[in-house]
Design a protein around this motif. Structure first.
Motif, short mmCIF file in Angstrom:
data_model
loop_
_atom_site.label_atom_id
_atom_site.label_comp_id
_atom_site.label_asym_id
_atom_site.label_seq_id
_atom_site.Cartn_x
_atom_site.Cartn_y
_atom_site.Cartn_z
N GLY A 1 7.07 -6.96 -7.67
CA GLY A 1 6.93 -6.23 -6.43
C GLY A 1 5.46 -5.84 -6.67
O GLY A 1 4.88 -5.73 -7.58
N THR A 2 5.00 -5.24 -5.32
CA THR A 2 3.69 -4.85 -5.18
C THR A 2 3.75 -3.38 -5.32
O THR A 2 4.78 -2.71 -4.61
CB THR A 2 3.25 -5.17 -3.69
OG1 THR A 2 4.05 -4.60 -2.78
CG2 THR A 2 2.94 -6.49 -3.55
N GLY A 3 2.95 -2.78 -6.28
CA GLY A 3 3.01 -1.63 -6.99
C GLY A 3 2.05 -0.70 -6.63
O GLY A 3 1.69 -0.55 -7.66
N VAL A 4 1.30 -0.38 -5.64
CA VAL A 4 1.70 -0.83 -4.31
C VAL A 4 0.67 -1.62 -3.27
O VAL A 4 -0.57 -1.73 -4.02
CB VAL A 4 1.83 0.70 -3.56
CG1 VAL A 4 2.92 1.29 -4.13
CG2 VAL A 4 0.67 1.30 -3.17
N ILE A 5 0.98 -2.02 -2.15
CA ILE A 5 -0.17 -2.30 -1.58
C ILE A 5 -0.44 -1.22 -0.60
O ILE A 5 0.39 -0.61 -0.03
CB ILE A 5 0.32 -3.17 -0.28
CG1 ILE A 5 0.67 -4.79 -1.05
CG2 ILE A 5 -0.79 -3.62 0.68
CD1 ILE A 5 1.11 -5.81 -0.24
N SER A 6 -1.65 -0.75 -0.68
CA SER A 6 -2.26 0.54 -0.01
C SER A 6 -2.36 -0.07 1.36
O SER A 6 -3.27 -0.62 1.88
CB SER A 6 -3.59 0.79 -0.65
OG SER A 6 -3.47 1.04 -2.18
N LEU A 7 -1.67 0.27 2.22
CA LEU A 7 -1.36 -0.09 3.90
C LEU A 7 -2.93 0.20 4.44
O LEU A 7 -3.20 -0.60 5.22
CB LEU A 7 -0.24 0.15 4.48
CG LEU A 7 0.82 -0.08 3.82
CD1 LEU A 7 2.06 0.00 4.69
CD2 LEU A 7 0.87 -1.59 3.93
N PRO A 8 -3.33 1.46 4.36
CA PRO A 8 -4.63 1.55 5.06
C PRO A 8 -5.96 1.02 4.83
O PRO A 8 -6.67 0.83 5.78
CB PRO A 8 -4.97 3.09 4.67
CG PRO A 8 -3.60 3.91 4.23
CD PRO A 8 -3.04 2.72 3.58
N TYR A 9 -5.68 0.07 3.75
CA TYR A 9 -6.69 -0.97 3.37
C TYR A 9 -6.68 -2.43 4.24
O TYR A 9 -7.34 -3.12 4.23
CB TYR A 9 -7.01 -1.25 1.83
CG TYR A 9 -7.15 0.26 1.04
CD1 TYR A 9 -7.24 1.34 1.92
CD2 TYR A 9 -6.84 0.11 -0.27
CE1 TYR A 9 -7.26 2.47 0.98
CE2 TYR A 9 -6.80 1.09 -1.11
CZ TYR A 9 -7.33 2.28 -0.40
OH TYR A 9 -7.43 3.63 -1.34
N HIS A 10 -5.43 -2.45 4.55
CA HIS A 10 -5.28 -3.98 5.31
C HIS A 10 -4.41 -3.81 6.76
O HIS A 10 -3.82 -2.93 7.19
CB HIS A 10 -3.89 -4.59 4.31
CG HIS A 10 -4.44 -4.47 2.91
ND1 HIS A 10 -5.20 -5.39 2.38
CD2 HIS A 10 -4.26 -3.74 1.86
CE1 HIS A 10 -5.34 -5.20 1.10
NE2 HIS A 10 -4.50 -4.21 0.79
#
Length: 200
Positions: A78-87
């Motif tokens: 798992g991605t722990g975590v993907i930082s969504l504001p960066y993508h």
């Protein structure tokens, strides 16, 4: 009387490395750890994303997971975590669906707003908008996973015009998801609760 569900075991790998340690060797050690966990029957491993500070040196959990998946057979990754504001949300959805197929359903998507202020600073993002952007991006990613009609959406930080996934998720309806606040769907809206729970 039914037996209780088996307890699951896993690891969260930020991962932490000593500053000035050889990064090639440190990353190889991280991969070897996951290989051993797979051999020993661990259930899952979560890999973090960071871009500053010098000791959490995996900048793309998806790339790392792709390599780890090739070296393992059973453990979920798992991605722990993907930082969504960066993508951009379309990029996140497409990369995760690709991993979902390449791992035959062993991938899990964990998302968050981003924890290190220095990461946000380097990317020119104000920390006080990160939570809002995570919620906004997550809603779009969920729509991309579950809807088949093209999506047009204009935000103050990303745009999509007639966007849709080229490939549907391998796991139906999508891979397991984890995020800091649990959300549930009502109509076309995601209602976010304050509980820190994991949702499938």
């Amino acid at each position: 009387m039914a037996l209780p569900e088996k307890m699951k075991f896993g690891i969260f790998m930020a991962p932490f490395h000593r500053i000035n340690e050889n990064p090639t060797l440190a990353l190889e050690r991280d991969l070897e750890l996951i290989q051993w966990m797979d051999t020993l029957g661990f259930d899952e491993a979560w890999v973090g994303e960071h871009h500053s500070a010098g000791w959490e040196t995996i900048s793309s959990p998806e790339i790392f997971i792709g390599i780890a998946a090739d070296r393992t057979r059973h453990i979920k990754l798992g991605t722990g975590v993907i930082s969504l504001p960066y993508h951009h949300p379309l990029h996140v959805a497409n990369r995760m669906v690709l991993l979902d197929h390449l791992t035959r359903g062993r991938v899990m998507l964990g998302v968050g707003p981003g924890a290190l202020v220095t990461d946000a600073h380097m990317l020119g993002i104000e920390p006080n908008v990160q939570r809002k952007r995570m919620d906004e991006a997550l809603e779009i990613i969920m729509r991309l996973f579950t809807e088949t009609e093209p999506i047009t959406y204009v935000s103050d930080w990303f745009e999509m015009h007639e966007a849709m996934l080229q490939v549907r998720p391998f796991t139906k309806p999508h891979m397991p998801l984890r995020w800091p606040r649990c959300a549930r769907r009502r109509g076309r809206r995601w209602l976010v609760s304050t509980a820190r729970r994991c949702c499938r």
